[in-house]
Write an enzyme that holds these catalytic residues in place. Structure first.
Site, PDB file in Angstrom:
ATOM      1  N   GLU A 184      46.938   4.714  22.803  1.00 45.41           N
ATOM      2  CA  GLU A 184      45.689   5.659  23.028  1.00 45.41           C
ATOM      3  C   GLU A 184      45.553   5.706  24.603  1.00 45.41           C
ATOM      4  O   GLU A 184      45.244   6.626  25.019  1.00 45.41           O
ATOM      5  CB  GLU A 184      44.587   5.943  22.345  1.00 45.41           C
ATOM      6  CG  GLU A 184      44.800   6.022  20.705  1.00 45.41           C
ATOM      7  CD  GLU A 184      45.242   7.326  20.494  1.00 45.41           C
ATOM      8  OE1 GLU A 184      44.959   8.298  21.223  1.00 45.41           O
ATOM      9  OE2 GLU A 184      45.989   7.663  19.524  1.00 45.41           O
ATOM     10  N   SER A 459       6.657   3.961 -32.458  1.00 44.71           N
ATOM     11  CA  SER A 459       6.336   2.628 -32.785  1.00 44.71           C
ATOM     12  C   SER A 459       6.730   1.671 -31.895  1.00 44.71           C
ATOM     13  O   SER A 459       6.336   0.501 -32.013  1.00 44.71           O
ATOM     14  CB  SER A 459       7.121   2.153 -34.187  1.00 44.71           C
ATOM     15  OG  SER A 459       6.860   2.955 -35.072  1.00 44.71           O
TER      16      SER A 459
END
Length: 760
Positions: A184, A459
């Site tokens: 690059e 319960s």
């Protein structure tokens, strides 16, 4: 007459030249002003707000230590989930092999919440479903423990949909940097932001290869374009890009620019999120940390930069391989790699089998909880500048078990397509939430019933009543008598109330242990009224409930709406014998560089009731599984391994079940969003889901820690009083230590002894 002299007019060329000079001067002044503006604004932006880094979410780290209840199959599944490669002989990080006695793996380096740990090769041997030994290789030194890196779960961010894991330049392999600059920007360390030489060299290289192999823009120009500019192909944008590159190069060091580029460069998409930076790209494509990248990996990543969509190795593997191999040729030609490395690299697959995804499945209900907790933390206002790494308690094995159990069991228990459900699993030892499912479709985003569905618990409230009775009533024991007889409760100004049992019957006097195990309603109401409704409200609040609690007699039968998460927190307290710690999903938070921002402290838990009361109620809840409403679990997994409780509300609108072992608490709820009856009890509905979860997890049998003031005691089965332990009809139950009279008989009465018995 005198003649006037004619003044010669400037030529058109001269006038144009003067005008051009003036315009040029104006242009230079404007250019200088614009450069000054760029210098000020760009320097500020680049210094303080280069990019937004998300919060990256991780699950728990699987800890391997001797005697840990973990099987070899569980570790193999975890390694596969972490994208470790199974090989015949382990030679590098991210590899494992299954041996005759266990597993040999090379753990990757990772920045854990407590700090970075280097790569480590380890052998783990197993004995059945437990870890037998952990050894460091190759020296064979025994280790106390080793942690695998945590699985990546996903991201949370401010909405820019960009994913990145910030990495420092010192962590990036030199080969990657050299290859990047080779392809690059060869003159990166020698130009001033733009390079005419690079443009010329790129043109020649592309001409020689008959294809584009190099770009003319410098890395600095590419960075400027990615961070601040559009991708329009105009002269103005290109000129702007060049000016900004020069400013950046002047104001910041080459290493700062290079590090920013490596964290910003785009590498493609993963489930709608843009993957930026080398840190997450290496995880995305190879399942590796940046430090582990080999030459083939480096070549592919550098090659993808040119066109992340065009060279996507998941969609176009042949195209990506061609690009990678071309870069490998250039690397070999420039002596960055040896011939043997080149040959080995071109023969590697483009990406390992099974990789190419950061997250295999979304877990929206758990992530919602994490996001809520993050929102309540005091984090730096600019945390997105440095990013977050959030370490949670999520256990992928538990999450998968919860999802599969819910989706598999709902169609079996009911044909009602509107039947919904939720599952929450917690590690009660750590007070951490390990799994959350808030919909019958675990991937559906929307109403999270695990957190937001407020439903009567029925319960499930009874254990709190019994625990308080053990604490506050000095003469109440598991062997005490309770009365299952018709009850009419009248209160001035209120309608009378007559609670009923589930079977609409009454069995008369019964031991408290049996009343709890069989979940009889009327005895629980009598006991709850004796300790007081106000006290039950206090107990719920002390157990983590922060929503409104109705102060009414029916509270004794669970007439209080709670979420599955709140229920899980209550039962985590019960599993810890009365010690309450708030459940949390987040264990620690750091930024991307590893600086700790939050770490959960192992503070002392708040004791809701005594450890003795906690032990007695746990013994009773173990009886629920062994011989009561949860006996299907004892049939499936054996006795004395689990404790739990069922819950069913009026007209069968809600089905609840909670079970726990020595580590996990599993709470499941089934019902409809419109609150219509589902015709399921806790045992016929939610229990099936809990059983499905337990079938996929290793059960750690519940170990009740007997307090020093508790011993085995004998009770008369119908009178509920202490009798000698040698009596044939005695019911043996744990109870507080008590000195019995020497002449106490098996009838529970003091018996007169004959002169012969007194003599001997």
């Amino acid at each position: 007459m005198t003649k006037t002299k004619k003044v010669k007019k400037p030529s058109v060329l001269r006038r144009l030249l003067v005008l051009g000079l003036k315009l040029a001067l104006i242009g230079v002044v404007l250019l200088i002003g614009y450069v000054i503006y760029l210098d000020a604004s760009l320097t500020e932006r680049f210094s303080s707000n280069r990019y937004q880094a998300p919060a990256l979410i991780y699950g728990r780290s699987l800890t391997l230590e001797p005697a840990a209840p973990i099987s070899r199959e569980m570790v193999v599944a975890e390694l596969d989930r972490l994208n470790y490669q199974r090989v015949t002989k382990v030679a590098d990080t991210g590899q494992y092999s299954v041996t005759e006695y266990g597993i040999d793996f090379y753990r990757r380096p990772f920045d854990f919440a407590q700090g970075p740990q280097m790569a480590q090769r380890v052998q783990v041997n197993f004995a059945g479903d437990r870890v037998q030994a952990v050894m460091s290789l190759p020296n064979g030194r025994r280790l106390n423990r080793v942690e695998l890196e945590p699985p990546y779960l996903g991201r949370l961010s401010g909405g820019n949909k960009e994913d990145r894991l910030l990495v420092g330049l010192e962590r990036v392999p030199s080969l990657l940097i050299e290859t990047l600059l080779l392809i690059e920007d060869r003159d990166f360390y020698h130009h001033s932001g733009i390079s005419l030489t690079s443009i010329g060299r790129a043109a020649l290289a592309n001409l020689a290869a008959m294809r584009t192999v190099q770009g003319g823009s410098t890395l600095t120009q590419q960075l400027v374009k990615n961070l601040y500019l559009t991708r329009d192909r105009t002269l103005w944008r290109k000129a702007n890009e060049a000016l900004m590159a020069i400013v950046l190069d002047y104001r910041f060091s080459k290493n700062e620019i290079l590090e920013t580029y490596l964290n910003e460069v785009y590498f493609g998409q993963d489930r709608g999120s843009a993957i930026h930076g080398i840190g997450l790209a290496s995880r995305l494509y190879f399942g590796k940390q940046v430090e582990e990248l080999d030459p083939a990996d480096v070549a592919l990543l550098v090659g993808v930069i040119k066109g992340p969509s065009y060279y996507d190795p998941r969609r176009y593997p042949e195209r990506a391989q061609e690009r990678r191999d071309l870069i490998l040729q250039l690397m070999f030609a420039e002596n960055l790699i040896s011939q043997s490395q080149y040959v080995a690299s071109v023969n590697q697959p483009v990406i390992p089998h099974g990789s190419g995804r950061l997250v295999s499945e979304n877990i929206p209900h758990y992530m919602e909880l994490v996001q809520f907790e993050l929102g309540r933390m005091r984090l730096p206002e600019n945390w997105q500048q440095d990013g977050l790494r959030v370490f949670t308690y999520l256990d992928p094995l538990a999450q998968e078990a919860a999802e599969q159990a819910l989706t598999r069991e709902l169609p079996k228990v009911s044909e009602d397509s509107e039947l919904q459900g939720a599952v929450v699993i917690a590690n009660h030892e750590q007070a951490g939430i390990t799994a959350v499912v808030g919909d019958r479709n675990p991937r559906r985003v929307g109403f999270n019933r695990a957190v937001a569905a407020m439903r009567p618990v029925g319960s499930l409230i009874k254990p709190l009543i019994y625990a308080e009775a053990f604490s506050s009533l000095s003469d109440f024991e598991l062997g005490s008598l309770l009365f299952d007889e018709p009850l009419l409760y009248e209160q001035q100004g209120q309608p009378s109330w007559s609670p009923q049992n589930f079977d609409k019957k009454h069995v008369g006097a019964m031991l408290a242990y049996d009343a709890l195990a069989q979940s009889r309603n009327v005895p629980a109401v009598r006991l709850g009224l004796s300790i007081g409704i106000d006290r039950i409200v206090d107990l719920l609040q002390a157990s983590g409930v922060d929503t409104p609690i109705p102060n009414v007699p029916s509270l004794t039968l669970g007439a209080v709406p709670l979420s599955p998460l709140a229920v899980t927190e209550i039962y985590s307290m019960l599993a810890q014998q009365g010690a309450h710690r708030p459940l949390q999903s987040i264990r620690a938070v750091t930024n991307h560089q590893g600086l700790t921002l939050f770490e959960r402290q192992q503070t002392d838990a708040k004791q809701v009731f005594s450890a003795t009361a906690g032990y007695l109620v746990n013994y009773g809840l173990r009886g629920v599984i062994n011989e009561g409403t949860g006996s299907k679990l004892a049939d499936a997994f054996g006795v004395n391994k689990l404790a739990g409780k069922s819950g069913t509300t009026n007209d069968y609108r809600d089905s609840w079940f909670v079970a726990y072992d020595n580590k996990h608490v599993i709470a499941a709820w089934l019902g409809r969003d419109d609150n219509q009856p589902v015709q399921l009890t806790g045992s016929s509905g939610a229990l099936r889901v809990v059983q499905g979860v337990l079938s996929q997890l290793l059960i750690t049998p519940l170990e009740l820690q007997t307090p020093t003031d508790v011993q085995a005691a004998a009770f008369h089965p119908t009178l509920g009083v202490r009798i000698p332990v040698e009596c044939n009809h005695a019911r043996l139950l744990p109870a507080r230590k008590k000195q019995l009279p020497e002449d106490l008989g098996c009838s529970g009465e003091i018996e007169e002894k004959s002169w012969w018995q007194r003599l001997f």
